[in-house]
Design an enzyme around this catalytic site. Structure first.
Site, PDB file in Angstrom:
ATOM      1  N   HIS A   1       0.821  -1.216   0.000  1.00  0.00           N
ATOM      2  CA  HIS A   1       0.000   0.000   0.000  1.00  0.00           C
ATOM      3  C   HIS A   1       0.852   1.262   0.000  1.00  0.00           C
ATOM      4  O   HIS A   1       0.311   2.375   0.022  1.00  0.00           O
ATOM      5  CB  HIS A   1      -0.950   0.024   1.204  1.00  0.00           C
ATOM      6  CG  HIS A   1      -2.019  -1.024   1.126  1.00  0.00           C
ATOM      7  ND1 HIS A   1      -2.918  -1.090   0.086  1.00  0.00           N
ATOM      8  CD2 HIS A   1      -2.312  -2.063   1.946  1.00  0.00           C
ATOM      9  CE1 HIS A   1      -3.723  -2.135   0.270  1.00  0.00           C
ATOM     10  NE2 HIS A   1      -3.374  -2.739   1.391  1.00  0.00           N
TER      11      HIS A   1
ATOM     12  N   HIS B   1      -6.468  -7.239  -0.563  1.00  0.00           N
ATOM     13  CA  HIS B   1      -6.657  -5.810  -0.795  1.00  0.00           C
ATOM     14  C   HIS B   1      -5.940  -5.398  -2.068  1.00  0.00           C
ATOM     15  O   HIS B   1      -4.843  -5.868  -2.341  1.00  0.00           O
ATOM     16  CB  HIS B   1      -6.082  -4.995   0.369  1.00  0.00           C
ATOM     17  CG  HIS B   1      -6.665  -5.366   1.699  1.00  0.00           C
ATOM     18  ND1 HIS B   1      -6.161  -6.377   2.469  1.00  0.00           N
ATOM     19  CD2 HIS B   1      -7.721  -4.857   2.377  1.00  0.00           C
ATOM     20  CE1 HIS B   1      -6.878  -6.483   3.573  1.00  0.00           C
ATOM     21  NE2 HIS B   1      -7.830  -5.579   3.545  1.00  0.00           N
TER      22      HIS B   1
ATOM     23  N   ASP C   1      -2.889 -10.515  -2.778  1.00  0.00           N
ATOM     24  CA  ASP C   1      -3.402 -10.074  -1.480  1.00  0.00           C
ATOM     25  C   ASP C   1      -4.879  -9.711  -1.631  1.00  0.00           C
ATOM     26  O   ASP C   1      -5.300  -9.278  -2.710  1.00  0.00           O
ATOM     27  CB  ASP C   1      -2.595  -8.861  -1.015  1.00  0.00           C
ATOM     28  CG  ASP C   1      -2.940  -8.420   0.393  1.00  0.00           C
ATOM     29  OD1 ASP C   1      -2.176  -8.761   1.308  1.00  0.00           O
ATOM     30  OD2 ASP C   1      -3.964  -7.732   0.558  1.00  0.00           O
TER      31      ASP C   1
ATOM     32  N   ASP D   1      -4.704 -12.797   3.093  1.00  0.00           N
ATOM     33  CA  ASP D   1      -5.954 -12.414   3.735  1.00  0.00           C
ATOM     34  C   ASP D   1      -7.187 -12.763   2.920  1.00  0.00           C
ATOM     35  O   ASP D   1      -8.296 -12.357   3.268  1.00  0.00           O
ATOM     36  CB  ASP D   1      -5.941 -10.928   4.105  1.00  0.00           C
ATOM     37  CG  ASP D   1      -5.217 -10.074   3.088  1.00  0.00           C
ATOM     38  OD1 ASP D   1      -4.916  -8.916   3.432  1.00  0.00           O
ATOM     39  OD2 ASP D   1      -4.947 -10.550   1.968  1.00  0.00           O
TER      40      ASP D   1
END
Lengths: 436, 561
Positions: free
Chosen positions: A112, A153, A151, A240
């Protein structure tokens, strides 16, 4: 399933004495049970699996790809140098052919973190994969590299860093941004004007299970990789997506992760997120390590694994099929779309607002890219961040062409400090990083 | 008075120490077919004229366990494994009789799947039909919940000569190693019991009332009666005796290297702040990686009598040994011959040594002196390159905290101890090549027996306290007990140290020798749900580290015959 053994390097750094805060998901405990499982399985005793101590990244490695405000050391802690260093060590071992592939099981994560860094967002401060990628290019020569970010996200930081880079194919497969942080990663985010088509986003609906991920892998990601022909495949391996993850809504399993890794066959895998630290991470990581090492992983299942209860709906399957077809068409038509986009233009501009949730900073960016057929194009960014940072950055791309470089040098020369606290000039090919 | 006995491959050495001075030494040739005979022969030599009442303690370093394993003279063992998910079962099989059953304990020590006593009983039936008398029971994560293993044991209780349990072997994690250790333990249990009984019977006949200890692979001792359940503990005591011997002859607090240059191999060990380093997980024996606590040693195939060959312009040293040096009637030239030819030592027949080296020198078209020097240099360099590699491995061992990455201790030896036949001639060269001082201790020929005699009792315990689960386990003692939610780190530390103390005393340690060290101490905040602390996960590992019994002084004076 692959049956031939591979030499796999493992760089394991759980940072047992570092946390964002004692009760934060990114805390000391995060990889504890993963370590327990990896040790108890005896994976490090296997002949073809070797553990390496992580090296340390340097400010130079960070400044090659980031613009940190005011500087690298202000936005990181020692743990970040080790985490990025671990990714670099994984890359070194592969590039030196000491191993066939490597997995950097490290924290804290990085995907991120964007090009410009004012602080931490999404638990990330610096982008450990981007730092590793540019380290590889700096040390071993320019490479065509594909990053597959699995991931849950959207890897918005990695996307930002490689947005204008046609030599880096960035594919992110994630839970649809309408339903999850960071709220981006839609199909129309397709790459900058000089790299149109080299950012591919695959948003999936909540409750997608193994079938959905593997369908997208087999029918979209692998065919695109086949056409792109990268020198290296890197897996930003967030965990995740697991059915037991507390902050997301997908239904991936340890078997699914192992199969994905086996089929994708990355040269380097780097851990990103994943916060189901007891029920998922221990099993997922054992599965990934065995898959990378070419060892039978079919017995790696969570004790409570019941594929029936987590299977995705038919509706989800149909949705994904359609989505995948649409994205593949987009990919196929990238050259003509680019031609339309840049016709008659010599620069293109975009405005963006970026929020740093971990440090509560709001940033506004005005970015200009020079349209170029020879390279990724010169980039200039004016960045305004609360509470009170204003900077200007001039970024010469990797394999920058003489015209883009010349324009960059001129702009840096003539831009006066005036409204800005700092003005940065970054030219990674020539190891130049200037601040005025 | 203390007696130390080291049964080596070729010779058995014994020393009698009187208030820590060597009163007597004795040596006999080892009879590999009958170790007891060698033991009793050397004991009688050392013991003649002494009063049994004056003996305070006897320590034995024997190869009984090592030999049994290495030579494959072991009993058949039926293995019952509860492995759950993970590696494929084929990769866990050991021996011919492995059965994998259902039942799984997870990393928290929570029993996720129970066992089926019917399944276990049927497996015991199979074992009985096959006349298997020894069983090993091993579960994944059993160190965190011994209950699964002990229940299996209860189901088959009384049907076999012996059952070895995984959780009692070691508190370390590593299921495959735990399986191997348990298997080896069960496979030599009978052999070792017979040995212990014979020793105790002999000791009784000699009217010795002093406690008898055995030396273990970690350089520490255990009372022989306490060692019966854990025969694998006594493997590889030979190299351990040698290292403890060096410690006894040259007490120091520095980082150091020790080299034991034998006829066929050179054994290397490393000291950190004066304490010999241990294998991180356990030793390797008979091709099996185990959890058996042992000193960190590397053995390379270069020794004083290694065969020297010359082919295609290259000199090769070892790894084979054809016999003694040519100077002693051996068939092929050796590094010892080169040292004799160079005049570095005046043992053996110099004429023969020179002739042997001249033969190679002629083939290589080099002068004699140069060839002898090349052989000698290469021998030293090969040993030192293994030393450097070992130190580098130790210093590059992965660590898992930010603190250790930046502040972790690095081994930086300041002295190298050298024992063995060629020690004297080689010392100056090794000193120069390593750039640190060398030391060739006196009485090196009985250092092994002295080391055994003076080694203190060592052991370790591994504690895991989980306040969310409300339970504490100490694997090595089979402890599994409830704890209150308010159980603190200090409570865990007190329990760990208290348990270690009791265990060490039971194994024969003296009160003054309980030099306890905490080797792992980590506490993790356990957070469940959004940001609420559910408990503490406390991991403490403590040991009595290898060393010499209290009251030891460095000086060892002359021997009386």
């Amino acid at each position: 399933m692959s049956n031939s053994r591979k030499r796999t390097g493992l760089i394991f750094f759980p940072a047992f004495d570092w946390a964002i805060s004692p009760t934060h998901p990114e805390r000391e405990e995060r990889l504890l049970y993963t370590q327990d499982q990896v040790f108890e399985e005896g994976l490090l005793d296997l002949d073809n699996i070797t553990e390496f101590k992580p090296g340390l990244a340097t400010a130079e490695d960070i400044d090659r790809i980031h613009i940190c405000v005011p500087d690298a050391h202000s936005v990181i802690t020692q743990s970040h140098l080790i985490s990025a260093g671990g990714a670099i060590t994984a890359a070194e071992k592969v590039m030196q052919k000491e191993v066939d592939n490597a997995f950097a099981l490290v924290r804290p994560p990085g995907h991120h973190a964007m090009r410009i860094v004012h602080g931490a967002r999404g638990f990330c401060n610096i982008n450990i994969e981007a730092i590793m990628v540019e380290y590889i290019r700096h040390t071993y020569g320019h490479k065509r590299i594909a990053i597959v970010d699995t991931d849950c996200h959207h890897g918005d930081g990695s996307q930002d860093i490689f947005w204008h880079d046609p030599d880096t194919l960035f594919i992110s497969i994630h839970q649809d941004g309408k339903t999850l942080y960071p709220g981006s990663g839609f199909t129309d985010e397709f790459g900058g004007p000089n790299a149109l088509g080299y950012t591919i986003n695959v948003p999936l609906p909540p409750n997608t299970s193994d079938e959905g991920f593997l369908f997208a892998l087999d029918n979209l990601i692998l065919p695109i990789l086949d056409e792109f022909k990268p020198d290296l495949i890197i897996n930003s391996a967030g965990q995740d997506n697991h059915y037991s993850d507390p902050i997301t809504n997908m239904s991936f399993s340890a078997q699914g992760y192992a199969l994905l890794n086996d089929r994708l066959s990355p040269d380097i895998a780097v851990l990103e997120g994943g916060y189901s630290i007891e029920s998922a991470l221990p099993y997922v990581n054992v599965g990934i390590i065995l898959a990378m090492a070419g060892i039978d992983y079919s017995h790696v299942t969570e004790p409570d694994y019941n594929p029936e209860t987590i299977r995705q709906s038919q509706q989800t399957s149909r949705y994904i099929e359609q989505k995948v077809a649409a994205i593949y068409d987009l990919w196929k038509g990238r050259a003509s779309r680019r031609a339309d986009l840049v016709k008659g233009r010599d620069h293109l501009h975009r405005s963006r607002d970026i929020f740093y949730d971990t440090d509560m900073i709001s940033e506004h960016q005005e970015e200009t890219v020079r349209i170029c057929d020879e390279c990724g194009g010169l980039i200039t960014i004016a960045s305004d961040a609360s509470p009170g940072s204003r900077i200007f950055a001039v970024i010469v791309p990797g394999r920058g062409c003489p015209a883009c470089r010349k324009e960059g040098e001129e702009i840096f020369e003539r831009t006066v400090k005036g409204p800005y606290q700092y003005i940065y000039f970054q030219d990674r090919d020539r190891d130049i990083f200037l601040v005025k | 008075m203390i007696i130390g006995i080291d049964v080596g491959g070729t010779h058995t050495d014994a020393v009698l120490l009187d208030t820590l001075r060597i009163k007597k030494k004795a040596k006999v040739v080892t009879n590999p077919e009958n170790l007891i005979e060698s033991l009793t022969a050397v004991t009688e030599k050392i013991f003649s004229g002494e009063d049994p009442g004056d003996i305070e303690r006897i320590v034995l370093s024997t190869t009984i366990s090592t030999n049994a394993i290495v030579q494959g003279k072991t009993d058949r063992v039926g293995m019952i494994l509860a492995g759950g998910p993970g590696l494929p079962p084929e990769m866990l099989r050991i021996g011919e009789d492995t059965h994998v059953i259902s039942g799984y304990v997870n990393h928290r020590g929570i029993r996720v799947t129970g066992t089926d006593s019917g399944e276990v009983t049927r497996i015991a039936d199979i074992f009985e039909r096959e006349n298997i008398g020894h069983v090993g029971v091993v579960g994944k994560f059993s160190t965190r919940n011994p209950g699964l293993e002990t229940e299996i044991g209860d189901t088959i209780n009384g049907r076999f000569r012996h059952i070895s349990f995984g959780h009692l072997m070691s508190g370390n994690l590593n299921f495959p190693r735990r399986i191997a250790t348990t298997y080896l333990n069960a496979s030599i249990w009978d052999t070792y019991s017979v040995f212990v009984n014979t020793v105790m019977e002999y000791v009784g006949r000699m009217r010795i009332t002093a406690p008898v200890y055995i030396l273990k692979a970690d350089g520490g001792t255990s009372m022989i009666s306490q060692s019966v359940g854990y025969p694998v503990g006594s493997i590889l005591s030979g190299p351990a005796a040698s290292i403890m011997g060096i410690l006894s002859l040259k007490d120091s607090r520095e980082d150091a290297i020790s080299l034991d240059i034998g006829g066929t191999t050179t054994d290397i060990a490393i000291f950190a702040d004066g304490v010999p380093l241990l294998e991180p997980l356990g030793v390797t024996i008979g091709g099996h990686k185990t959890l058996i606590r042992g000193l960190l040693t590397r053995s390379i195939g270069v020794g004083g009598d290694s065969r020297v060959t010359y082919e295609d312009g290259q000199i090769t040293i070892g790894p084979e040994r054809d016999g003694p040096a040519v100077a002693f009637g051996g068939p092929s030239p050796t590094p010892t011959d080169s040292m004799i030819a160079l005049g570095l030592t005046d043992i053996g027949d110099r004429g023969k040594a020179i002739k042997a080296i001249q033969e190679i020198a002629d083939r290589a078209n080099h002068p004699l002196d140069e060839m002898a020097q090349e052989i000698f240099d290469l021998t030293c360099r090969t040993i030192l390159s293994a030393v450097r590699e070992m130190i580098s491995e130790i210093n590059n061992k992965p660590v898992y905290t930010v603190h250790e990455i930046f502040e972790g201790k690095r081994i930086s030896p300041t002295v190298v101890y050298i024992v063995g036949g060629p020690a004297g001639p080689m010392a100056p060269y090794i000193e120069k090549m390593l750039g640190i001082s060398s030391c060739v201790p006196e009485h090196a020929e009985v250092a092994n027996a002295i080391g055994a005699a003076l080694a203190r009792t060592t052991t370790e315990v591994t504690l895991l306290a989980d306040t969310e689960k409300g339970e504490v386990t100490i694997a090595e003692e089979g402890i599994q007990a409830p704890i209150p939610r308010g159980f603190t780190h200090q409570d865990a530390m007190d329990m760990c140290e208290g348990t270690l103390r009791k265990r060490a005393l039971r194994m024969g340690a003296q009160e003054g020798d309980l030099d306890m060290e905490i080797i792992e101490d980590q506490t993790f905040n356990m957070v469940r749900g959004m940001g609420s602390t559910a408990g503490k996960n406390i991991r403490i590992k403590a040991q009595v580290k290898p060393g010499l019994i209290a009251g030891f002084r460095q000086e060892v004076s002359d021997v009386k015959q």
